[in-house]
Structures are given as structure tokens and as C-alpha cells.
Design a protein around this motif. Sequence first.
Motif, PDB file in Angstrom:
ATOM      1  N   UNK A 166       0.991  -1.304  -0.016  1.00 30.62           N
ATOM      2  CA  UNK A 166      -0.118  -0.069  -0.124  1.00 30.62           C
ATOM      3  C   UNK A 166       0.928   1.307  -0.070  1.00 30.62           C
ATOM      4  N   UNK A 167       0.487   2.348  -0.651  1.00 36.85           N
ATOM      5  CA  UNK A 167       1.109   3.404  -0.665  1.00 36.85           C
ATOM      6  C   UNK A 167       1.262   3.927   0.808  1.00 36.85           C
ATOM      7  N   UNK A 168       2.505   4.636   1.356  1.00 39.53           N
ATOM      8  CA  UNK A 168       2.625   4.915   2.683  1.00 39.53           C
ATOM      9  C   UNK A 168       2.077   6.549   2.848  1.00 39.53           C
ATOM     10  N   UNK A 169       1.073   6.531   3.868  1.00 36.36           N
ATOM     11  CA  UNK A 169       0.491   7.844   4.233  1.00 36.36           C
ATOM     12  C   UNK A 169       1.660   8.883   4.184  1.00 36.36           C
ATOM     13  N   UNK A 170       1.698  10.069   3.419  1.00 38.33           N
ATOM     14  CA  UNK A 170       2.424  10.946   3.583  1.00 38.33           C
ATOM     15  C   UNK A 170       2.130  12.087   5.021  1.00 38.33           C
ATOM     16  N   UNK A 171       2.937  12.133   5.751  1.00 40.03           N
ATOM     17  CA  UNK A 171       2.906  13.270   6.844  1.00 40.03           C
ATOM     18  C   UNK A 171       3.416  14.386   6.306  1.00 40.03           C
ATOM     19  N   UNK A 172       2.567  15.379   5.688  1.00 40.72           N
ATOM     20  CA  UNK A 172       3.190  16.659   5.329  1.00 40.72           C
ATOM     21  C   UNK A 172       3.436  17.773   6.380  1.00 40.72           C
ATOM     22  N   UNK A 173       4.605  17.516   6.710  1.00 41.16           N
ATOM     23  CA  UNK A 173       5.053  18.445   7.895  1.00 41.16           C
ATOM     24  C   UNK A 173       6.078  19.531   7.060  1.00 41.16           C
ATOM     25  N   UNK A 174       7.243  19.086   6.441  1.00 40.29           N
ATOM     26  CA  UNK A 174       8.121  19.890   6.013  1.00 40.29           C
ATOM     27  C   UNK A 174       8.108  20.309   4.288  1.00 40.29           C
ATOM     28  N   UNK A 175       7.506  19.084   3.553  1.00 41.34           N
ATOM     29  CA  UNK A 175       7.566  19.289   2.362  1.00 41.34           C
ATOM     30  C   UNK A 175       6.251  18.624   1.952  1.00 41.34           C
ATOM     31  N   UNK A 176       6.062  18.596   0.459  1.00 41.19           N
ATOM     32  CA  UNK A 176       5.170  18.008  -0.209  1.00 41.19           C
ATOM     33  C   UNK A 176       5.242  17.078  -0.982  1.00 41.19           C
ATOM     34  N   UNK A 177       6.414  16.450  -0.788  1.00 38.76           N
ATOM     35  CA  UNK A 177       6.979  15.381  -1.517  1.00 38.76           C
ATOM     36  C   UNK A 177       7.812  14.456  -0.439  1.00 38.76           C
TER      37      UNK A 177
END
Length: 169
Positions: A36-47
Motif C-alpha cells: 500500500x502507499x505510505x501515508x505522507x505526513x506533510x510537515x516539511x515538504x509536499x513530496x
Amino acid sequence: MKMYKGQRPADDESCPERSRRIGGCRVYVIEGDKARPLYHVKYHSDAFEWGYGGSGPADTSLSILADYFGEKRLNRKQIERGESRAWQWHQPFKWARFAVAPADHTGFTITEEQITEWLTKQEGEHKDDVEDAIREGDEGSGQCPQCGGFLFGGECEDCGWIEEGETKT
């Protein structure tokens, strides 16, 4: 066994993510025969990114550790309220694993066991320092202004930089 795999698309690969994200890097969580795709915790960056010591690798590190610790859908408010164990370790983990990962198309793979080993080593070496810093809000702990490494007692674990007013013991 859970495993995390980072993939960077080839330069000629058509990827809708590339138009909006740096490099279009993807990270997957693999458990048994399911991914499964890893959930992106967007804290520092969008990528997601790796191969250098910036904001993309910091988010890669934070997202993997949040999944590892079972911090589902971790967000900025939870982090700012001190509700994340992943936040505590993501910068030193970034420097240990993702700043040094190859930036080419080979990507990376890291297992749950490797993360456990790394955390066990870190917690064993600095458990009291880290717990005290978190509990007391110690301003002498944090990120090194010189290399971005983790400070313990005013001294950088990576480059040896010493905070003004501190003495090396």
C-alpha cells in the motif's frame, strides 16, 4: 515482516505526480504479499525524497516512523501537541538513513526490524537525555544549526558542534 520501499521513477517514465512533486518519489509499505502507499505526513515538504538532508527526506523519515509506531494519519496539530513518537526521532533517523540513501533510481528498502534495531540503539544511548528533553521542553536539545543533526545536552551527535554556553564533558 513489514518493509518500506522507496521508488523514484525513471526520467522518461510518465508520472502524473512528477508535474507537482519533486522527483515523483513514492514510498510503499509491504506486508507479506500486500503493498500500500505510505501515508505522507506533510510537515516539511509536499513530496517524499531521499539522498540529501532536506525537507523531503525529513517527511520520508517522519512518515515511515509514524507508520512504524502506528500513528495513523498523523497531522501537524498532533505533532505540535507533542502526541508523536515519530516526531521525536525523525530528524536523527533522516540523517542516519535517508540523507545518505542513493539519490538515483535504485531507491531504498528498510525493514521493520532494521528500524527497531536503530531505535533500540538510539534509545539505549540517549534514553534519559531524550525523555528529559521532551518532558522539560529543554531548549538545549533539538536540531544542530550547523549540520541538522540531533543535539543532546547542547552537543551535536553528528558533527560535534557545541551550543554557546555549553562545555564539552
